[in-house]
Enzyme design. Structure first.
Site, PDB file in Angstrom:
ATOM      1  N   ASP A 151     -99.769 -65.305-119.432  1.00  0.00           N
ATOM      2  CA  ASP A 151     -98.846 -65.534-118.356  1.00  0.00           C
ATOM      3  C   ASP A 151     -97.632 -64.513-118.403  1.00  0.00           C
ATOM      4  OD1 ASP A 151     -97.746 -67.551-116.082  1.00  0.00           O
ATOM      5  OD2 ASP A 151     -96.232 -67.611-117.618  1.00  0.00           O
TER       6      ASP A 151
ATOM      7  N   GLU B 209    -101.730 -61.381-116.844  1.00  0.00           N
ATOM      8  CA  GLU B 209    -101.103 -61.234-115.377  1.00  0.00           C
ATOM      9  C   GLU B 209     -99.963 -60.486-115.508  1.00  0.00           C
ATOM     10  OE1 GLU B 209     -98.022 -64.352-114.748  1.00  0.00           O
ATOM     11  OE2 GLU B 209     -98.722 -64.675-112.710  1.00  0.00           O
TER      12      GLU B 209
HETATM   13  C1  NOJ Z   1     -96.730 -66.968-113.510  1.00  0.00           C
HETATM   14  C2  NOJ Z   1     -97.484 -68.299-113.265  1.00  0.00           C
HETATM   15  O1  NOJ Z   1     -98.424 -68.257-112.301  1.00  0.00           O
HETATM   16  C3  NOJ Z   1     -96.395 -69.229-112.324  1.00  0.00           C
HETATM   17  O2  NOJ Z   1     -97.019 -70.371-111.581  1.00  0.00           O
HETATM   18  C4  NOJ Z   1     -95.182 -69.598-113.178  1.00  0.00           C
HETATM   19  O3  NOJ Z   1     -94.354 -70.267-112.488  1.00  0.00           O
HETATM   20  C5  NOJ Z   1     -94.435 -68.589-113.707  1.00  0.00           C
HETATM   21  N1  NOJ Z   1     -95.792 -67.443-114.225  1.00  0.00           N
HETATM   22  C6  NOJ Z   1     -93.687 -68.741-115.074  1.00  0.00           C
HETATM   23  O4  NOJ Z   1     -94.435 -69.051-116.031  1.00  0.00           O
END
Ligand code: NOJ
Length: 543
Positions: A209, A271
């Site tokens: 993440d 991500e």
């Molecule tokens: C990306 C995640 O996919 C999302 O759902 C989240 O709110 C943010 N990162 C913060 O962790």
């Protein structure tokens, strides 16, 4: 025009299809209205039958759930809401029996404010080692009453919250999600141990993440163009001090070494919202991430020019570093593609959701386009990501009442941005009752829209159902080895087409039905019109 050669690397992550499970909304086994790990295990057969190679689980760790689990309070445990570590082990065992690999979400940019590290930091003095786990700073102004800099939270409002003792702490997301200080070697050690904890439990990889937020520029200077970019960045402008800092690459190299010290092909997908893709490609150099999400493709919408340029840019960038491109149309942060393509909902508003007062999407047109988009995507070589429920053709829930909304974006912006709940609604399994088989309770944590009943999995048995289209195309993709295949464009007129191995994938962007490429028709996203390819339809033809 871009050309992509078939890959020789045999690792699964180069070509696999990975299905994202959002544990809260997949299946509830214990009747509390919330999905759980046992619910996933009990229903994994359906995912194996779909024909995917792996699952990715969104967070199930101990968490106060202020951001649906992306606020972790213990990285080495399962939240009782979702079950126990033993439930997790059973899930992995069952998945492996079914030949499904398991990737789990790792959230290293921030913790929950309830994590013991943060609680210890709060109790400790300014400048202490415990506070050095996070970014604690004195404020600006005469009495430090102004935040240390101008950074904004991705969920709205300032990225700083002040404590009673006068110091401020940084949170790029909700105030309940303090950012970790990756300048501190102790954090590196903590995370190495977390990685090993889960790898020892036999997982096949991590989805990481917000990796592009982990490093912060020294001294935490102001965001130079906050007025135009808010919390984000603008591609043509210099990198803001909280995104894409070079210091992070060494972290991912060390994690890759850990993964490689385990048997099998363990993989990390970042991500990394880094654009242009040439820059993102630096994150998938051979000793860093195995994959990153291709946000350019996701952002392209269903616009021909944007799509062509996203695909060209993808092969150019990722081929350069020998990494597979990924392809993705949905996840838990964006409006479902059925509703996105059924209206004018570009990326800029995609994570803001669609509320009841907005112009509503045309979901019938959206479904036609969404099915075509999926078929277009699944023919591309590389790895693909699917998000639970898209195989059922689920639309966004656009009419969730304020008291049900849970996304912090909604509260932090006083409802100005409705947020992402509409894409996170529990999925329907069996038509009937208030939740169509999701839970035995009277209601689920988020209500479903009426349209979900007829889209329930048990209703989608006929060959023309969306579920059957996903199954048939995934089967063909695997039999024909398209994930490992090649790519070249074959036409860019009203019909846009490309060739992968001996398959032509053609989509009709025009208004009139068009001639199909000559060959054996393998599959279409909707019925042909007197042998011709109708508008908004994709076909695979063997030549
Ligand atoms: C990306 C995640 O996919 C999302 O759902 C989240 O709110 C943010 N990162 C913060 O962790």
């Amino acid at each position: 025009m871009v050309q992509h050669e078939a890959v020789t690397g045999s690792e699964w992550w180069r070509s696999g299809v990975i299905y994202q499970i959002y544990p809260r909304s997949f299946a509830d086994s214990n009747g509390d209205g919330m999905g759980d790990l046992a619910g996933i295990t009990q229903n994994l057969d359906a995912i194996a039958e779909l024909g995917v190679d792996a699952i990715w689980l969104s967070p199930f760790y101990s968490s106060p759930q202020k951001d649906a689990g992306y606020d972790v309070s213990d990285y080495k445990n399962v939240d009782p809401l979702f079950g126990t570590l033993a439930d997790f082990d059973s899930l992995v065992e069952r998945a492996h029996e079914l030949n499904l690999r398991v990737m789990i979400d790792l959230v290293p940019n921030h913790t929950s404010d309830q994590h013991s590290w943060f609680q210890q930091a709060l109790a400790a003095a300014e400048g202490s080692p415990a506070r050095n786990y996070y970014h604690f700073k004195d404020g600006r102004g005469k009495d430090g009453e102004l935040p240390p800099n101008n950074w904004q939270s991705m969920f709205g409002g300032p990225a700083w919250t002040r404590l009673e003792d006068g110091q401020w702490y940084l949170h790029l997301f909700d105030s309940s999600q303090p950012d970790l200080n990756w300048e501190n070697p102790a954090i590196h050690k903590e995370f190495e141990s977390i990685l090993r904890f889960w790898l020892d439990r036999d997982i096949d990889g991590f989805r990481v993440d917000q990796p592009h937020a982990m490093g912060k520029a020294a001294g935490l200077p102001d965001h130079p163009y906050v007025e135009t970019a808010g919390a984000g960045f603008i591609e043509e402008e210099p990198d803001p001090p909280m995104w894409f800092q070079d210091s992070v690459h060494e972290i991912f190299r060390s994690w890759r070494r850990i993964l490689e010290s385990y048997p099998g092909d363990r993989a990390m997908c970042g991500e990394a919202y880094v654009l242009p893709l040439k820059k993102m490609a630096l994150w998938v150099r051979p000793d860093e991430f195995h994959q990153t999400f291709n946000f350019r493709f996701l952002d392209a919408g269903w616009d021909k020019a944007a799509l062509v340029s996203a695909i060209n840019e993808s092969f150019e960038a990722f081929d350069e570093v020998g990494a597979p491109s990924t392809w993705v149309l949905n996840n838990h942060d964006v409006i479902r593609h059925v509703s996105r393509f059924g209206g004018d909902f570009g990326r800029t508003t995609a994570s803001d959701g669609i509320g009841p007062d907005a112009v509503q999407p045309d979901n019938a047109l959206g479904l036609l386009k969404a099915r075509a988009a999926t078929l277009f995507m699944l023919g591309l070589p590389g790895a693909s990501y699917l998000y639970q429920g898209e195989e059922l053709g689920l639309p966004e829930h656009t009419n969730i009442s304020p008291e049900h909304r849970q996304d912090p974006t909604f509260t932090r912006t006083s409802g100005q941005r409705v947020g992402r709940d509409g894409a996170r609604v529990p999925i329907p399994w069996m038509k009937g009752g208030t939740t169509n088989g999701f839970t035995s309770a009277n209601s689920a944590w988020l209500p479903q829209p009426e349209s979900f009943a007829d889209l329930s999995r048990d209703q989608q048995t006929s060959a023309d159902s969306t579920l059957e289209m996903y199954k048939a195309s995934l089967k063909l993709r695997s039999e024909l080895g398209l994930g490992e295949g090649s790519f070249s464009w074959t036409s860019n007129d009203a019909v846009l087409s490309y060739q992968n191995k001996n398959v032509i994938v053609a989509h009709n962007f025009g208004e009139d039905s068009a001639k199909l490429p000559v060959g054996q028709l393998l599959i279409t996203s909707a019925p042909l019109n007197s042998g011709k390819l109708p508008a908004n339809v994709t076909a695979w033809v063997k030549v």
